[in-house]
Design a protein around this motif. Structure first.
Motif, PDB file in Angstrom:
ATOM      1  N   ARG A  14       0.833  -1.201   0.000  1.00 37.32           N
ATOM      2  CA  ARG A  14       0.000   0.000   0.000  1.00 37.32           C
ATOM      3  C   ARG A  14       0.869   1.253   0.000  1.00 37.32           C
ATOM      4  O   ARG A  14       1.888   1.317   0.684  1.00 37.32           O
ATOM      5  N   ARG A  15       0.433   2.255  -0.754  1.00 36.10           N
ATOM      6  CA  ARG A  15       1.187   3.490  -0.870  1.00 36.10           C
ATOM      7  C   ARG A  15       0.240   4.687  -0.754  1.00 36.10           C
ATOM      8  O   ARG A  15      -0.931   4.611  -1.114  1.00 36.10           O
ATOM      9  N   VAL A  16       0.800   5.791  -0.240  1.00 33.57           N
ATOM     10  CA  VAL A  16       0.102   7.075  -0.229  1.00 33.57           C
ATOM     11  C   VAL A  16       0.899   8.020  -1.106  1.00 33.57           C
ATOM     12  O   VAL A  16       2.123   8.120  -0.971  1.00 33.57           O
ATOM     13  N   ARG A  17       0.222   8.723  -2.005  1.00 40.82           N
ATOM     14  CA  ARG A  17       0.920   9.633  -2.921  1.00 40.82           C
ATOM     15  C   ARG A  17       1.120  10.968  -2.233  1.00 40.82           C
ATOM     16  O   ARG A  17       0.172  11.663  -1.871  1.00 40.82           O
ATOM     17  N   ASP A  18       2.373  11.351  -2.038  1.00 42.71           N
ATOM     18  CA  ASP A  18       2.717  12.617  -1.409  1.00 42.71           C
ATOM     19  C   ASP A  18       3.331  13.524  -2.464  1.00 42.71           C
ATOM     20  O   ASP A  18       4.211  13.093  -3.224  1.00 42.71           O
ATOM     21  N   PRO A  19       2.897  14.800  -2.543  1.00 46.37           N
ATOM     22  CA  PRO A  19       3.423  15.692  -3.590  1.00 46.37           C
ATOM     23  C   PRO A  19       4.897  16.031  -3.446  1.00 46.37           C
ATOM     24  O   PRO A  19       5.522  16.470  -4.405  1.00 46.37           O
ATOM     25  N   VAL A  20       5.468  15.831  -2.261  1.00 44.91           N
ATOM     26  CA  VAL A  20       6.871  16.166  -2.037  1.00 44.91           C
ATOM     27  C   VAL A  20       7.772  14.945  -2.195  1.00 44.91           C
ATOM     28  O   VAL A  20       8.789  14.988  -2.890  1.00 44.91           O
ATOM     29  N   TRP A  21       7.405  13.837  -1.559  1.00 40.19           N
ATOM     30  CA  TRP A  21       8.283  12.672  -1.485  1.00 40.19           C
ATOM     31  C   TRP A  21       7.848  11.517  -2.378  1.00 40.19           C
ATOM     32  O   TRP A  21       8.492  10.471  -2.375  1.00 40.19           O
ATOM     33  N   GLY A  22       6.769  11.680  -3.117  1.00 39.08           N
ATOM     34  CA  GLY A  22       6.317  10.590  -3.986  1.00 39.08           C
ATOM     35  C   GLY A  22       5.469   9.595  -3.216  1.00 39.08           C
ATOM     36  O   GLY A  22       4.675   9.970  -2.352  1.00 39.08           O
ATOM     37  N   ARG A  62      -1.031  19.887   8.672  1.00 33.55           N
ATOM     38  CA  ARG A  62      -0.121  19.181   9.564  1.00 33.55           C
ATOM     39  C   ARG A  62      -0.212  17.671   9.343  1.00 33.55           C
ATOM     40  O   ARG A  62       0.743  16.942   9.658  1.00 33.55           O
ATOM     41  N   TYR A  63      -1.310  17.193   8.821  1.00 29.18           N
ATOM     42  CA  TYR A  63      -1.429  15.777   8.452  1.00 29.18           C
ATOM     43  C   TYR A  63      -0.453  15.452   7.325  1.00 29.18           C
ATOM     44  O   TYR A  63       0.266  14.446   7.385  1.00 29.18           O
ATOM     45  N   ASP A  64      -0.411  16.303   6.299  1.00 34.17           N
ATOM     46  CA  ASP A  64       0.549  16.117   5.210  1.00 34.17           C
ATOM     47  C   ASP A  64       1.975  16.138   5.753  1.00 34.17           C
ATOM     48  O   ASP A  64       2.819  15.324   5.363  1.00 34.17           O
ATOM     49  N   HIS A  65       2.221  17.077   6.643  1.00 33.49           N
ATOM     50  CA  HIS A  65       3.553  17.215   7.231  1.00 33.49           C
ATOM     51  C   HIS A  65       3.911  15.980   8.050  1.00 33.49           C
ATOM     52  O   HIS A  65       5.065  15.508   8.013  1.00 33.49           O
ATOM     53  N   ALA A  66       2.945  15.434   8.789  1.00 30.93           N
ATOM     54  CA  ALA A  66       3.203  14.241   9.600  1.00 30.93           C
ATOM     55  C   ALA A  66       3.644  13.067   8.721  1.00 30.93           C
ATOM     56  O   ALA A  66       4.560  12.316   9.082  1.00 30.93           O
ATOM     57  N   LEU A  67       2.989  12.912   7.578  1.00 31.37           N
ATOM     58  CA  LEU A  67       3.401  11.854   6.646  1.00 31.37           C
ATOM     59  C   LEU A  67       4.836  12.076   6.176  1.00 31.37           C
ATOM     60  O   LEU A  67       5.622  11.129   6.071  1.00 31.37           O
ATOM     61  N   GLY A  68       5.171  13.319   5.882  1.00 32.33           N
ATOM     62  CA  GLY A  68       6.520  13.630   5.427  1.00 32.33           C
ATOM     63  C   GLY A  68       7.572  13.373   6.493  1.00 32.33           C
ATOM     64  O   GLY A  68       8.643  12.817   6.202  1.00 32.33           O
ATOM     65  N   ALA A 183      14.203  15.896  11.283  1.00 27.58           N
ATOM     66  CA  ALA A 183      13.326  15.523  10.178  1.00 27.58           C
ATOM     67  C   ALA A 183      12.102  16.423  10.111  1.00 27.58           C
ATOM     68  O   ALA A 183      11.548  16.661   9.036  1.00 27.58           O
ATOM     69  N   ASP A 184      11.684  16.926  11.252  1.00 27.38           N
ATOM     70  CA  ASP A 184      10.557  17.849  11.316  1.00 27.38           C
ATOM     71  C   ASP A 184      10.823  19.087  10.461  1.00 27.38           C
ATOM     72  O   ASP A 184      10.012  19.478   9.610  1.00 27.38           O
ATOM     73  N   SER A 185      11.986  19.709  10.642  1.00 27.53           N
ATOM     74  CA  SER A 185      12.327  20.906   9.863  1.00 27.53           C
ATOM     75  C   SER A 185      12.641  20.572   8.410  1.00 27.53           C
ATOM     76  O   SER A 185      12.317  21.349   7.506  1.00 27.53           O
ATOM     77  N   LEU A 186      13.275  19.430   8.170  1.00 22.23           N
ATOM     78  CA  LEU A 186      13.611  19.052   6.796  1.00 22.23           C
ATOM     79  C   LEU A 186      12.358  18.955   5.932  1.00 22.23           C
ATOM     80  O   LEU A 186      12.316  19.456   4.810  1.00 22.23           O
ATOM     81  N   ASP A 187      11.326  18.312   6.458  1.00 20.75           N
ATOM     82  CA  ASP A 187      10.088  18.214   5.684  1.00 20.75           C
ATOM     83  C   ASP A 187       9.419  19.571   5.561  1.00 20.75           C
ATOM     84  O   ASP A 187       8.930  19.932   4.489  1.00 20.75           O
ATOM     85  N   SER A 188       9.396  20.349   6.658  1.00 20.57           N
ATOM     86  CA  SER A 188       8.760  21.666   6.612  1.00 20.57           C
ATOM     87  C   SER A 188       9.400  22.550   5.550  1.00 20.57           C
ATOM     88  O   SER A 188       8.706  23.187   4.742  1.00 20.57           O
ATOM     89  N   LEU A 189      10.726  22.594   5.543  1.00 22.43           N
ATOM     90  CA  LEU A 189      11.425  23.471   4.602  1.00 22.43           C
ATOM     91  C   LEU A 189      11.089  23.114   3.160  1.00 22.43           C
ATOM     92  O   LEU A 189      10.759  23.982   2.351  1.00 22.43           O
ATOM     93  N   GLN A 190      11.167  21.819   2.842  1.00 19.59           N
ATOM     94  CA  GLN A 190      10.938  21.423   1.461  1.00 19.59           C
ATOM     95  C   GLN A 190       9.454  21.545   1.081  1.00 19.59           C
ATOM     96  O   GLN A 190       9.117  21.996  -0.010  1.00 19.59           O
ATOM     97  N   PHE A 200      14.083  29.810  -5.240  1.00 18.46           N
ATOM     98  CA  PHE A 200      15.458  29.326  -5.194  1.00 18.46           C
ATOM     99  C   PHE A 200      15.502  27.803  -5.327  1.00 18.46           C
ATOM    100  O   PHE A 200      14.501  27.122  -5.195  1.00 18.46           O
ATOM    101  N   VAL A 201      16.686  27.274  -5.572  1.00 14.02           N
ATOM    102  CA  VAL A 201      16.856  25.826  -5.737  1.00 14.02           C
ATOM    103  C   VAL A 201      16.424  25.135  -4.457  1.00 14.02           C
ATOM    104  O   VAL A 201      16.886  25.491  -3.366  1.00 14.02           O
ATOM    105  N   PRO A 202      15.540  24.153  -4.526  1.00 14.46           N
ATOM    106  CA  PRO A 202      15.043  23.515  -3.304  1.00 14.46           C
ATOM    107  C   PRO A 202      16.118  22.688  -2.609  1.00 14.46           C
ATOM    108  O   PRO A 202      17.076  22.229  -3.214  1.00 14.46           O
ATOM    109  N   LEU A 203      15.931  22.517  -1.308  1.00 13.63           N
ATOM    110  CA  LEU A 203      16.820  21.692  -0.512  1.00 13.63           C
ATOM    111  C   LEU A 203      16.671  20.224  -0.919  1.00 13.63           C
ATOM    112  O   LEU A 203      15.564  19.745  -1.135  1.00 13.63           O
ATOM    113  N   LYS A 204      17.774  19.512  -1.018  1.00 16.23           N
ATOM    114  CA  LYS A 204      17.757  18.093  -1.339  1.00 16.23           C
ATOM    115  C   LYS A 204      18.031  17.299  -0.068  1.00 16.23           C
ATOM    116  O   LYS A 204      19.184  17.003   0.282  1.00 16.23           O
ATOM    117  N   ALA A 205      16.979  16.963   0.653  1.00 17.76           N
ATOM    118  CA  ALA A 205      17.143  16.264   1.923  1.00 17.76           C
ATOM    119  C   ALA A 205      17.758  14.887   1.730  1.00 17.76           C
ATOM    120  O   ALA A 205      18.510  14.402   2.585  1.00 17.76           O
TER     121      ALA A 205
END
Length: 443
Positions: A14-22, A62-68, A183-190, A200-205
């Motif tokens: 099972r997968r969830v599609r996330d716009p940031v991490w796929g 924050r639900y989206d962020h929690a997944l990230g 990891a909390d800030s890494l997901d928030s930033l991206q 600007f060029v996005p962060l590559k976590a």
């Protein structure tokens, strides 16, 4: 590794599609936690508060962020295990559950409400405890995750709020979530950068995680970055600086935040809204409660109406730590009542001496929390560049920036602003700023 934990590392179909991490793998225990009231409520909490009034696409929750955060935590744990380090299955499950529940105790429009500090508002640690130990999430953690809820809570709470010190393993897991790696800030930033269309060029976590190492030091497992990850580590610091200056500290985002803060303060202090009742609501319900409960001519009603109509207050003044009037306003940060008295004193002064027309809530002072800029990750240098330098060194050694340099870099990030209801009043505040700063010292 059991099948349950293995599912978290890609074994689940099972997968969830996330716009940031796929595509993010989701197995049965994770899905059960995502369906609890704690996570369902987080779907109605905007990660960037009122940012959608300015940046139209910044509506992620924050639900989206929690997944990230859970996804980045999973990648980090996988990297640690692949490097040969040992973690018990229970610790892995505890870290992943904590990643999902990290912001379960957030208030609606947290940037505004958590900054009030009024009597009767339950602290965030108490809200986290309620959602993790006293809700359906607790039953899911016990049954599906085979975890004691209080062990998850220990990873969620900041150090000053924990009743018992963390174990060395828990320290490592906490460093992954909100500490050295964060990891909390890494997901928030991206995620935030993509939502607001940051140019600007996005962060590559991923580049940072690929070069992550765990090094033993003083009976602790210390998160470190290998030499190949130096560029990713430097990019993280600079990207955080850019986001703090251009997005999180943007005046058009701070204006609705301070307007809602004053509306909530008025509603609570006039006893139109019970402070504890706000804690369990999402953004939309909290906004409606304040607007509908307040009296017709009250500040809460007027300010929420303006916010609904997207009529934001104007920026009158902006100052940072280099300004002589900064200190007289900074001391108001921890006392909402004191700040309100200064705002009302300014309005009375301008009106009484015919230097401007201002009602009791037409001038608002915004003092945002002090953000952080430095990184706690250690850096593994293969060849020392300084006499006596060890291979495991600090961000300061990598960058050449001292603590004093970093402090100076932070000065422009923490800006205090004064907002006014009209442009005419903004001009009046600018003309008489020195007099107003004197009044702030005396109130």
């Amino acid at each position: 590794m059991s099948s349950t934990v293995g599912d978290f590392f890609g074994g689940s179909a099972r997968r969830v599609r996330d716009p940031v991490w796929g595509y993010i793998p989701v197995d049965r225990p994770m899905r059960a936690l995502l369906e609890t009231r704690a996570l369902e409520r987080m779907k109605g909490l905007h990660q960037l508060g009122f940012a959608h009034l300015v940046f139209e696409n910044a509506r992620h929750s924050r639900y989206d962020h929690a997944l990230g955060v859970c996804h980045l935590t999973r990648l980090t744990l996988q990297r640690i295990l692949d490097s040969g380090a040992y973690l018990e299955e229970r610790d892995i499950r505890c870290a992943l559950a904590a990643a999902l529940l990290l912001h379960a105790g957030s208030y609606p429009y947290a940037e505004a409400l958590e900054g009030l500090g009024l009597p009767g508002l339950p602290p965030r640690r108490e809200l986290s405890r309620r959602w993790i130990e006293d809700s359906d999430a607790a039953r899911v953690l016990e049954k599906e995750w085979e975890l004691e809820p209080h062990n998850v809570l220990r990873l969620v709470l900041p150090e000053e709020d924990r009743p018992v010190a963390l174990t060395p393993t828990e320290h490592l897991l906490r460093d992954i979530l909100t500490g050295s790696l964060d990891a909390d800030s890494l997901d928030s930033l991206q995620r935030d950068a993509g939502a607001v269309g940051f140019p600007f060029v996005p962060l590559k976590a991923e580049a940072l995680l690929e070069n992550l190492r765990v090094v033993g030091q003083e009976n602790r497992a210390v998160l470190s970055v290998d030499e190949e990850g130096a560029g990713a580590l430097q990019a993280l610091v600079f990207f955080r600086y850019l986001m703090e200056y251009n997005v999180y500290g943007h005046h058009a985002l701070r204006s609705p935040t301070v307007m809602f803060m004053r509306a909530a303060q008025d509603a609570i202090q006039s006893e139109a809204v019970a402070p504890g009742k706000l804690a369990g609501l999402d953004d939309a319900r909290a906004f409606s409660l304040i607007r509908e409960s307040a009296k017709e001519q009250s500040p809460a009603t007027a300010l929420t109406r303006l916010l609904s109509e997207r009529r934001l207050y104007r920026r009158a003044l902006e100052l940072d730590g280099r300004h002589p009037g900064y200190g007289s306003l900074l001391r108001l940060r921890e006392d909402a009542n004191w700040r309100r008295r200064v705002e009302e004193a300014w309005a009375r002064y301008l009106t009484r001496y015919r230097k401007g027309e201002a009602g009791p809530f037409d001038i608002l002072i915004d003092i945002p929390p002090d953000g952080r800029l430095s990184v706690g990750l250690r850096f593994i240098r293969r060849l020392p560049v300084l006499p006596g330098e060890r291979s495991l060194t600090t961000w300061q050694s990598l960058s050449g920036l001292s603590e004093e340099d970093m402090r100076r870099c932070k000065i422009p990030l923490h800006r205090i602003r004064v907002f006014t209801a009209t442009e005419e009043l903004a001009r009046s505040v600018r003309r008489h700023a020195e007099e107003l700063f004197t009044i702030a010292e005396e109130v």
